[in-house]
Design a protein around this motif. Structure first.
Motif, mmCIF file in Angstrom:
data_model
loop_
_atom_site.group_PDB
_atom_site.id
_atom_site.type_symbol
_atom_site.label_atom_id
_atom_site.label_comp_id
_atom_site.label_asym_id
_atom_site.label_seq_id
_atom_site.Cartn_x
_atom_site.Cartn_y
_atom_site.Cartn_z
ATOM 1 N N UNK A 204 -50.984 -81.918 -26.486
ATOM 2 C CA UNK A 204 -49.621 -81.445 -26.679
ATOM 3 C C UNK A 204 -49.586 -80.151 -27.494
ATOM 4 N N UNK A 205 -48.701 -79.252 -27.115
ATOM 5 C CA UNK A 205 -48.373 -78.085 -27.940
ATOM 6 C C UNK A 205 -46.944 -78.279 -28.441
ATOM 7 N N UNK A 206 -46.682 -77.813 -29.655
ATOM 8 C CA UNK A 206 -45.413 -78.104 -30.316
ATOM 9 C C UNK A 206 -44.692 -76.835 -30.765
ATOM 10 N N UNK A 207 -43.405 -76.983 -30.977
ATOM 11 C CA UNK A 207 -42.578 -75.929 -31.555
ATOM 12 C C UNK A 207 -42.022 -76.480 -32.865
ATOM 13 N N UNK A 208 -42.604 -76.026 -33.965
ATOM 14 C CA UNK A 208 -42.283 -76.551 -35.297
ATOM 15 C C UNK A 208 -41.368 -75.588 -36.037
#
Length: 246
Positions: A204-208
């Motif tokens: 998974x890649x995230x937008x934090x």
């Protein structure tokens, strides 16, 4: 504006509001285009893009305590950001699959994963401290038989600090094979081979949104803007899967 590994490149007129997006190198192409598109809109806060390995940019963010968005490319670096009390909230951005990308020379030597054990190839892996793929590969490696693990390691000639470095090694023929994500290989027009099913894992890649931001409304606007750029992501082989968590 773009800020890539400490180099600022203007793409729009600046203003008093500046935001920083620390982005994993595997997302370079869609991220760059999205930032350029955002900065062309009048009266928007200027957005700076900071690229690097997930661990590399997390260290920069931790030391500078200046940054509004952070996009790691694995669960582990999201967890590390949580441990450092950097995460205010986050969203699942997209999923990626680790593969072995091939250079022109690699494509002539390697047709399947088993060839990595029998052919004379030069392999580039990643540093697990600085890039998500380095850490991810260690998990994959732990599932391999001791002989397969050894055969790949003895053919490894380089350990990169971020994915862009590996892609450059492949494009210039420095190595035949390099750890990458399927999306990154597609975006760079590189052939690739999958890991066997028993070894393959998605990441998974995230937008934090970070606790450092002082521009919450503007960050919300950018997050919404990013979520609307499905066509740009699709152009480079990515599929968004945004889901918010507190």
């Amino acid at each position: 504006m773009l800020l890539i590994m400490g180099i600022s490149v203007p793409t729009a007129m600046g203003n008093d509001c500046e935001l920083h997006w620390y982005l994993a190198a595997s997302l370079t192409k869609p991220g760059t285009e999205i930032v350029q598109k955002w900065n062309k809109i009048p009266d928007n806060c200027s957005l700076y893009l900071i690229l690097g390995g997930s661990g590399q940019i997390l260290n920069q963010l931790t030391l500078s305590k200046k940054g509004d968005l952070y996009s790691p490319a694995s669960d582990r670096f999201l967890d590390l950001a949580k441990q450092k009390n950097i995460v205010k909230k986050y969203q699942l951005l997209l999923k990626q699959i680790p593969v072995f990308a091939l250079s022109a020379s690699g494509s002539s030597k390697v047709a399947s994963f088993s060839d990595l054990r029998s052919k004379e190839v030069r392999i580039a892996l990643g540093n697990p401290k600085t890039m998500a793929l380095g850490e991810i590969y260690m998990g994959i490696e732990n599932k391999m038989t001791p002989d397969t693990r050894h055969q790949i390691r003895v053919r490894t000639v380089l350990e990169a600090i971020n994915l862009n470095q590996i892609l450059n090694y492949l494009k210039t023929g420095v190595v035949d094979v390099g750890i990458a994500f399927d999306t990154s290989a597609k975006a760079s027009n590189l052939a690739y081979i999958h890991f066997p099913n028993e070894l393959s894992i998605s990441q998974n890649a995230y937008l934090v949104t970070t606790r450092f931001t002082r521009h919450e409304k503007e960050v919300r606007d950018i997050v919404h803007f990013i979520s609307q750029q499905k066509q740009i992501f699709r152009k480079y082989g990515f599929k968004l899967s945004l889901k918010e968590n507190e």
